[in-house]
Scaffold this motif. Structure first.
Motif, short mmCIF file in Angstrom:
data_model
loop_
_atom_site.label_atom_id
_atom_site.label_comp_id
_atom_site.label_asym_id
_atom_site.label_seq_id
_atom_site.Cartn_x
_atom_site.Cartn_y
_atom_site.Cartn_z
N MET A 74 13.52 -111.26 48.71
CA MET A 74 13.74 -109.87 49.12
C MET A 74 12.71 -109.52 50.19
O MET A 74 11.80 -110.30 50.49
CB MET A 74 13.65 -108.91 47.93
CG MET A 74 14.70 -109.17 46.86
SD MET A 74 14.77 -107.89 45.56
CE MET A 74 15.72 -106.61 46.42
N TRP A 75 12.86 -108.33 50.76
CA TRP A 75 11.96 -107.87 51.82
C TRP A 75 11.33 -106.56 51.39
O TRP A 75 11.99 -105.70 50.79
CB TRP A 75 12.76 -107.68 53.11
CG TRP A 75 11.93 -107.26 54.29
CD1 TRP A 75 11.06 -108.02 54.99
CD2 TRP A 75 11.91 -105.95 54.90
NE1 TRP A 75 10.49 -107.30 56.00
CE2 TRP A 75 10.99 -106.02 55.97
CE3 TRP A 75 12.57 -104.75 54.65
CZ2 TRP A 75 10.71 -104.92 56.80
CZ3 TRP A 75 12.29 -103.66 55.47
CH2 TRP A 75 11.39 -103.75 56.53
N VAL A 76 10.03 -106.42 51.66
CA VAL A 76 9.29 -105.23 51.24
C VAL A 76 9.57 -104.09 52.21
O VAL A 76 9.06 -104.07 53.34
CB VAL A 76 7.78 -105.50 51.14
CG1 VAL A 76 7.06 -104.22 50.66
CG2 VAL A 76 7.49 -106.66 50.19
N TYR A 77 10.39 -103.15 51.78
CA TYR A 77 10.79 -102.00 52.61
C TYR A 77 9.65 -101.00 52.71
O TYR A 77 9.39 -100.45 53.79
CB TYR A 77 12.03 -101.35 51.99
CG TYR A 77 12.64 -100.23 52.81
CD1 TYR A 77 13.60 -100.52 53.78
CD2 TYR A 77 12.29 -98.90 52.61
CE1 TYR A 77 14.17 -99.51 54.54
CE2 TYR A 77 12.86 -97.88 53.35
CZ TYR A 77 13.80 -98.19 54.32
OH TYR A 77 14.37 -97.19 55.07
N SER A 78 8.97 -100.74 51.58
CA SER A 78 7.85 -99.80 51.60
C SER A 78 6.94 -100.09 50.41
O SER A 78 7.30 -100.82 49.49
CB SER A 78 8.34 -98.35 51.54
OG SER A 78 9.04 -98.10 50.33
N LYS A 117 8.98 -101.11 47.09
CA LYS A 117 10.42 -100.88 47.19
C LYS A 117 10.99 -102.02 48.04
O LYS A 117 10.51 -102.29 49.15
CB LYS A 117 10.72 -99.52 47.82
CG LYS A 117 10.29 -98.34 46.96
CD LYS A 117 11.00 -98.34 45.61
CE LYS A 117 10.57 -97.18 44.72
NZ LYS A 117 10.97 -95.88 45.25
N LEU A 118 12.03 -102.68 47.50
CA LEU A 118 12.50 -103.93 48.07
C LEU A 118 13.95 -103.84 48.54
O LEU A 118 14.80 -103.25 47.86
CB LEU A 118 12.38 -105.04 47.03
CG LEU A 118 11.01 -105.19 46.36
CD1 LEU A 118 11.07 -106.28 45.29
CD2 LEU A 118 9.92 -105.50 47.38
N SER A 119 14.24 -104.48 49.67
CA SER A 119 15.60 -104.57 50.21
C SER A 119 16.13 -105.98 49.99
O SER A 119 15.38 -106.96 50.11
CB SER A 119 15.61 -104.26 51.71
OG SER A 119 15.10 -102.97 51.96
N GLY A 120 17.44 -106.07 49.68
CA GLY A 120 17.98 -107.40 49.47
C GLY A 120 19.48 -107.44 49.32
O GLY A 120 20.14 -106.41 49.12
N HIS A 121 20.00 -108.66 49.40
CA HIS A 121 21.41 -108.94 49.17
C HIS A 121 21.58 -109.79 47.92
O HIS A 121 20.64 -110.05 47.20
CB HIS A 121 22.00 -109.70 50.37
CG HIS A 121 22.54 -108.81 51.44
ND1 HIS A 121 23.20 -109.29 52.55
CD2 HIS A 121 22.51 -107.46 51.58
CE1 HIS A 121 23.56 -108.28 53.32
NE2 HIS A 121 23.15 -107.16 52.77
N HIS A 161 20.54 -103.99 47.54
CA HIS A 161 19.56 -102.91 47.37
C HIS A 161 18.90 -102.59 48.70
O HIS A 161 18.65 -103.49 49.51
CB HIS A 161 18.47 -103.30 46.37
CG HIS A 161 18.94 -103.46 44.96
ND1 HIS A 161 19.11 -102.38 44.10
CD2 HIS A 161 19.30 -104.56 44.26
CE1 HIS A 161 19.53 -102.83 42.93
NE2 HIS A 161 19.65 -104.14 43.01
N LEU A 162 18.56 -101.32 48.89
CA LEU A 162 17.73 -100.90 50.01
C LEU A 162 16.30 -100.68 49.54
O LEU A 162 15.36 -101.12 50.20
CB LEU A 162 18.27 -99.62 50.65
CG LEU A 162 17.42 -99.08 51.82
CD1 LEU A 162 17.38 -100.08 52.98
CD2 LEU A 162 17.94 -97.72 52.29
N GLU A 163 16.14 -99.97 48.41
CA GLU A 163 14.80 -99.66 47.91
C GLU A 163 14.75 -99.92 46.40
O GLU A 163 14.59 -98.99 45.60
CB GLU A 163 14.43 -98.22 48.22
CG GLU A 163 14.33 -97.90 49.70
CD GLU A 163 13.92 -96.47 49.97
OE1 GLU A 163 12.71 -96.18 49.95
OE2 GLU A 163 14.82 -95.63 50.17
N ARG A 164 14.87 -101.15 46.02
CA ARG A 164 14.79 -101.49 44.60
C ARG A 164 13.34 -101.50 44.14
O ARG A 164 12.46 -102.05 44.81
CB ARG A 164 15.41 -102.87 44.35
CG ARG A 164 15.52 -103.21 42.87
CD ARG A 164 16.13 -104.57 42.62
NE ARG A 164 16.39 -104.75 41.20
CZ ARG A 164 16.81 -105.88 40.64
NH1 ARG A 164 17.03 -106.95 41.40
NH2 ARG A 164 17.03 -105.96 39.35
N SER A 165 13.10 -100.91 42.99
CA SER A 165 11.75 -100.87 42.43
C SER A 165 11.31 -102.26 41.97
O SER A 165 11.98 -102.88 41.14
CB SER A 165 11.68 -99.89 41.26
OG SER A 165 10.48 -100.06 40.53
#
Length: 321
Positions: A283-287, A294-298, A302-306
């Protein structure tokens, strides 16, 4: 004659009892590392049938089932089994090999090709034990580490534009970018897209092969005869890590608080189950906040998964971008 018969029967009974005892000891002494992937595959297949599941190993439905199980132990009956650690190891290897073997999902025929490819490759390891595979994975990781140590001078930082990367993640986390192939294991493909959108340059091979395994490359491109060619590092979890850590710093921990402390927005994060030697999700660290990421992924979009809400995994690693 009667005495001879009785004596013979006694000797036979004693030998049979001794054989049973040996088998019992052998069974008791069998450890995790002694089980073959073929044995575990049969266990999984038998379990699915006993629970009324109609899909087969290698199908799209099975892959979705495995992803859910790795992420959250969704099938609680399976998770309660004594041999669950063996099954998780099998699932980890399955997801790794699927991400290597599958073709882009352009139509129903390519989905069929993916199912056939993963079944063929999983059948080739039927007689390999978990212990033997662990050694193979450790050897590959050691080789990657040697390449990193001999080729690296200083770690790069601040390598991507966070605003551009976030904009891409927000636009395509749910509605996939049609310019790229979609894979059933799409997590690392999407992370690579985000990094590229944030300004990380592709490292393209001149090869026209569909898959290039040399991790010095990082790309996906159109091929002259149609379809896409890619480096393994673009779509495969451990290969992306191998490529990035040639110039970026990696950090791993079983402590979520340590990962949060060391991570920043823009970093890559990967996940591993305690019973699997393979990292199986990116995943990628969005914030970042003081106590969470908060993580983004396929794969599971998810855009901002905890980060704190993710429960299935036990070991994490980040690549500082």
């Amino acid at each position: 004659m009667k005495k001879i018969f009785i004596l013979s029967f006694f000797v036979f009974s004693l030998a049979f009892a001794s054989l049973l005892n040996v088998n019992e000891v052998s069974g008791a002494e069998k450890t995790r590392d002694d089980y073959t992937f073929g044995e575990i595959k049969n266990t999984v297949s038998d379990y699915l049938k006993s629970q009324g599941y109609s899909f087969n190993i290698g199908s799209e439905e099975f892959t979705n089932y495995v992803n859910e199980q790795m992420d959250s132990d969704a099938d609680t009956v399976l998770a309660a089994r004594d041999d669950y650690n063996l099954i998780i190891a099998y699932f980890g290897e399955y997801l790794y090999r699927l991400s290597v073997e599958e073709v882009e999902q352009e139509d129903s025929s390519s989905l069929y090709d993916s199912e056939q490819a993963i079944m063929v490759t999983m059948n080739t390891i039927d007689n390999i034990t978990l212990g033997e595979m662990d050694k193979e994975i450790e050897a590959q990781e050691a080789a990657d580490e040697l390449i990193k140590e001999t080729g690296m001078t200083t770690f790069a930082t601040g390598t991507i534009n966070i605003a551009d990367a976030r904009a891409y993640a927000k636009k395509y986390y749910k509605n996939y970018n049609p310019s790229y192939p979609e894979y059933s294991q799409d997590c690392t493909n999407f992370v690579s897209q985000i990094l590229n959108a944030g300004g990380k340059s592709k490292v393209v091979s001149n090869s026209n092969a569909k898959l290039v395994s040399d991790n010095k490359y990082w790309y996906i491109k159109s091929l002259p005869k149609g379809g896409k060619g890619r480096s393994a590092s673009w779509t495969v979890v451990p290969d992306l890590y191998s490529h990035l850590t040639r110039k970026q710093k990696g950090y791993s921990s079983t402590s979520k608080s340590s990962i949060i402390s060391n991570a920043k927005a823009g970093d890559v994060i990967q996940f591993k189950r305690s019973d699997s030697k393979r990292y199986t999700h990116s995943m990628w660290v969005y914030s970042k906040s003081s106590d969470n990421l908060k993580l983004s992924g396929h794969t599971d979009n998810h855009l901002e998964r905890s980060f704190n809400a993710i429960k299935g995994y036990k070991t994490y690693r980040i690549v500082k971008m």
